[in-house]
Write a protein that holds these residues in place. Structure first.
Motif, PDB file in Angstrom:
ATOM      1  N   UNK A 134       0.869  -1.182   0.000  1.00  8.40           N
ATOM      2  CA  UNK A 134       0.000   0.000   0.000  1.00  8.40           C
ATOM      3  C   UNK A 134       0.908   1.235   0.000  1.00  8.40           C
ATOM      4  N   UNK A 135       0.591   2.209  -0.856  1.00  6.44           N
ATOM      5  CA  UNK A 135       1.520   3.335  -1.048  1.00  6.44           C
ATOM      6  C   UNK A 135       1.898   4.080   0.229  1.00  6.44           C
ATOM      7  N   UNK A 136       0.986   4.128   1.204  1.00  3.28           N
ATOM      8  CA  UNK A 136       1.326   4.899   2.420  1.00  3.28           C
ATOM      9  C   UNK A 136       2.489   4.267   3.202  1.00  3.28           C
ATOM     10  N   UNK A 137       2.809   3.010   2.881  1.00  2.00           N
ATOM     11  CA  UNK A 137       3.907   2.335   3.600  1.00  2.00           C
ATOM     12  C   UNK A 137       5.219   3.093   3.436  1.00  2.00           C
ATOM     13  N   UNK A 138       5.425   3.631   2.233  1.00  2.00           N
ATOM     14  CA  UNK A 138       6.735   4.227   1.939  1.00  2.00           C
ATOM     15  C   UNK A 138       7.118   5.323   2.935  1.00  2.00           C
ATOM     16  N   UNK A 139       6.160   6.226   3.220  1.00  2.00           N
ATOM     17  CA  UNK A 139       6.461   7.311   4.164  1.00  2.00           C
ATOM     18  C   UNK A 139       6.729   6.772   5.561  1.00  2.00           C
ATOM     19  N   UNK A 140       5.936   5.764   5.923  1.00  2.00           N
ATOM     20  CA  UNK A 140       6.089   5.198   7.276  1.00  2.00           C
ATOM     21  C   UNK A 140       7.475   4.562   7.427  1.00  2.00           C
ATOM     22  N   UNK A 141       7.890   3.857   6.380  1.00  2.00           N
ATOM     23  CA  UNK A 141       9.161   3.126   6.475  1.00  2.00           C
ATOM     24  C   UNK A 141      10.354   4.071   6.614  1.00  2.00           C
ATOM     25  N   UNK A 142      10.177   5.308   6.137  1.00  2.00           N
ATOM     26  CA  UNK A 142      11.289   6.267   6.166  1.00  2.00           C
ATOM     27  C   UNK A 142      11.843   6.444   7.591  1.00  2.00           C
ATOM     28  N   UNK A 143      10.929   6.354   8.576  1.00  2.00           N
ATOM     29  CA  UNK A 143      11.390   6.600   9.954  1.00  2.00           C
ATOM     30  C   UNK A 143      12.325   5.501  10.482  1.00  2.00           C
ATOM     31  N   UNK A 144      12.424   4.395   9.742  1.00  2.34           N
ATOM     32  CA  UNK A 144      13.391   3.366  10.158  1.00  2.34           C
ATOM     33  C   UNK A 144      14.817   3.913  10.137  1.00  2.34           C
ATOM     34  N   UNK A 145      14.999   4.974   9.368  1.00  3.36           N
ATOM     35  CA  UNK A 145      16.339   5.575   9.259  1.00  3.36           C
ATOM     36  C   UNK A 145      16.862   6.050  10.616  1.00  3.36           C
ATOM     37  N   UNK A 146      15.905   6.396  11.488  1.00  5.22           N
ATOM     38  CA  UNK A 146      16.339   6.929  12.788  1.00  5.22           C
ATOM     39  C   UNK A 146      16.803   5.854  13.771  1.00  5.22           C
ATOM     40  N   UNK A 147      16.520   4.611  13.452  1.00  2.25           N
ATOM     41  CA  UNK A 147      16.873   3.550  14.408  1.00  2.25           C
ATOM     42  C   UNK A 147      18.389   3.353  14.474  1.00  2.25           C
ATOM     43  N   UNK A 148      18.838   2.992  15.652  1.00  4.58           N
ATOM     44  CA  UNK A 148      20.277   2.730  15.772  1.00  4.58           C
ATOM     45  C   UNK A 148      20.566   1.256  15.447  1.00  4.58           C
ATOM     46  N   UNK A 149      21.797   0.991  15.143  1.00  2.00           N
ATOM     47  CA  UNK A 149      22.218  -0.388  14.876  1.00  2.00           C
ATOM     48  C   UNK A 149      21.766  -0.893  13.519  1.00  2.00           C
ATOM     49  N   UNK A 150      21.950  -2.184  13.332  1.00  4.58           N
ATOM     50  CA  UNK A 150      21.575  -2.823  12.063  1.00  4.58           C
ATOM     51  C   UNK A 150      20.174  -3.407  12.224  1.00  4.58           C
TER      52      UNK A 150
END
Ligand code: ASP
Length: 453
Positions: free
Chosen positions: A160-176
């Motif tokens: 679903x297209x809205x996933x893309x914006x949500x996934x962006x916040x994974x960038x803030x997570x630390x580690x792998x």
């Protein structure tokens, strides 16, 4: 930041998981790791996903899945043991599988997806535990928590297209981040899987959502080859090809990457790099938006068997408005998809995979095309092979078709059909199945044998 995906054979044993670890930590940009379920260790071995499908089937038939379940557990246990991981991991996996297998079965397809998806889900947890044991900060992330939402189509979910914006916040997570491939969640919070081999799709979606600089797809071959290695021995490797070329080549021998996996990366302009877990220093193949044309007009030759053509002719077809639409609507009403439609002034051929026909369907279709469209002739020809000659360089190159058809003539192959894609990036030849191999060999000889590697 790079998204890295590892296929089933890259994670089939503890030794393979160790290779994956080394590859990931050797480049600090490799922050997001998408994993498949453990695949085959040898050609005779079974994939964990296939074992899970069997488990789910047995449950749906009210039969005991214990034996298959044990085999699944043994696969994870063997990996955990090789990696010196605690037994707790295996107990957790067993518990998870038992919960899934006792879930609601009123919708068998949904139940199947829930069980199938456990292959990657549990593997991601195991891989994350191994990374941590090696002293690296690594976290398993669940697709629901990350916001990977999909349509509720069992075995064929679409992002679903809205996933893309949500996934962006994974960038803030630390580690792998260790992310399971192959599935997402519907809006109602239920598990739905992509089609088979769909972990490639997960990787591409994450690359798009996180705006990665590169999507690396690690598999078990050094590169995408210019022709099916089962037809030509050690064919030339392709170093770089465009998204369009990869699409046109998506027939047998070129299925290194799932068809649907190119789209998310392509839309975000992210290059895809196919690499080999067992030989990570090999240059691999890069799929890019544009490339320099330095290697002659043709980049690859793909082919596949199992096609048929529905030939329809009608005098003055070219003047009859809506003929094509009505013809295709008949096929649509049977849920048939087609590959190509070469046409003349008064005739058209529709080429499709013949395994889509159910008994009796063919006769019915011929009858409807004859009567509803008042056609003069309708003939279905079976056992055709399609050969795709592909290359961006063909666009500005005179004589490629001539070279191809001359090579086929020399090999004594009759061309049943010929079609040049409108993009001029591909040429399609329809030949009899028995001529496929000879035709591909002749074309390879013509376009590649003389080119210096
Ligand atoms: N494990 C799933 C399959 O075998 C998905 C994947 O490996 O990409 O289809």
């Amino acid at each position: 930041m790079k998204v890295v995906k590892f296929g089933g054979s890259s994670l089939a044993s503890g030794k393979q998981v160790e290779k994956v670890f080394q590859i990931v930590v050797s480049d600090p940009k490799r922050k997001i790791v998408v994993v498949s379920a453990p695949g085959k260790r040898s050609p005779e071995d079974e994939k964990v996903t296939d074992l899970l499908i069997e488990c789910a089937r047995l449950c749906l038939q009210n039969k005991n899945p214990q034996e298959k379940l044990n085999t699944v557990i043994e696969r994870y246990a063997a990996i955990a043991q090789e990696l010196n991981l605690s037994e707790e991991i295996i107990n957790d996996i067993l518990q998870d599988l038992q919960t899934r297998l006792t879930a609601d079965k009123r919708n068998p397809d949904k139940f199947m997806d829930l069980v199938k998806a456990s292959g990657e889900d549990n593997n991601a947890k195991l891989v994350a535990a191994f990374f941590r044991q090696q002293g690296v900060e690594a976290h398993y992330v669940n697709p629901k928590e990350a916001g990977l939402f999909v349509s509720d189509e069992p075995g064929n979910a679409q992002v679903l297209p809205e996933s893309y914006d949500k996934l962006f916040s994974l960038r803030e997570r630390s580690g792998i981040i260790i992310f399971p491939g192959f599935f997402g969640y519907s809006k109602e919070g239920e598990v739905f899987t992509f089609s088979r081999s769909g972990s490639d799709i997960t990787g591409s979606i994450l690359a798009n959502g996180l705006k990665a600089e590169l999507y690396e797809n690690f598999t078990d071959v050094d590169a995408v080859y210019s022709v099916n290695p089962f037809i030509i021995n050690s064919p030339k490797e392709i170093k770089e090809l465009t998204y369009r070329e990869m699409r046109e080549l998506s027939y047998a021998g070129f299925t290194v990457l799932h068809d649907e996996a190119l789209v998310p990366a392509f839309r975000a302009g992210i290059p895809v790099h196919i690499k080999n877990t067992n030989n990570p220093n090999a240059p691999g193949t890069k799929i890019v938006y544009e490339r320099d044309n330095t290697n002659g007009p043709v980049i690859g030759i793909a082919s596949d068997k199992g096609f048929c053509s529905i030939y329809v002719s009608k005098y003055l077809m070219n003047r009859e408005i809506g003929f094509g639409r009505r013809l295709l609507a008949i096929l649509e009403s049977y849920g048939l998809s087609y590959e190509h439609t070469p046409s003349g002034i008064d005739d058209i051929s529709i080429i499709l995979r013949e395994n889509q026909f159910t008994p009796g369907m063919e006769e019915e279709i011929v009858d409807r095309i004859k009567t509803e469209l008042d056609s003069d002739e309708v003939v279905i020809e079976h056992s055709l092979a399609l050969i795709m000659v592909v290359g961006e360089g063909m666009r500005h190159n005179i004589g490629t078709t001539a070279r191809a058809s001359k090579a086929l003539a020399k090999a004594n192959v009759n061309i049943e059909m010929i079609n040049q894609g409108s993009s001029e990036v591909s040429m399609m030849f329809g030949v009899k199945e028995i001529d496929e191999k000879r035709a591909v060999q002749a074309l390879y000889e013509e376009f590649f044998a003389a080119v210096a590697v």
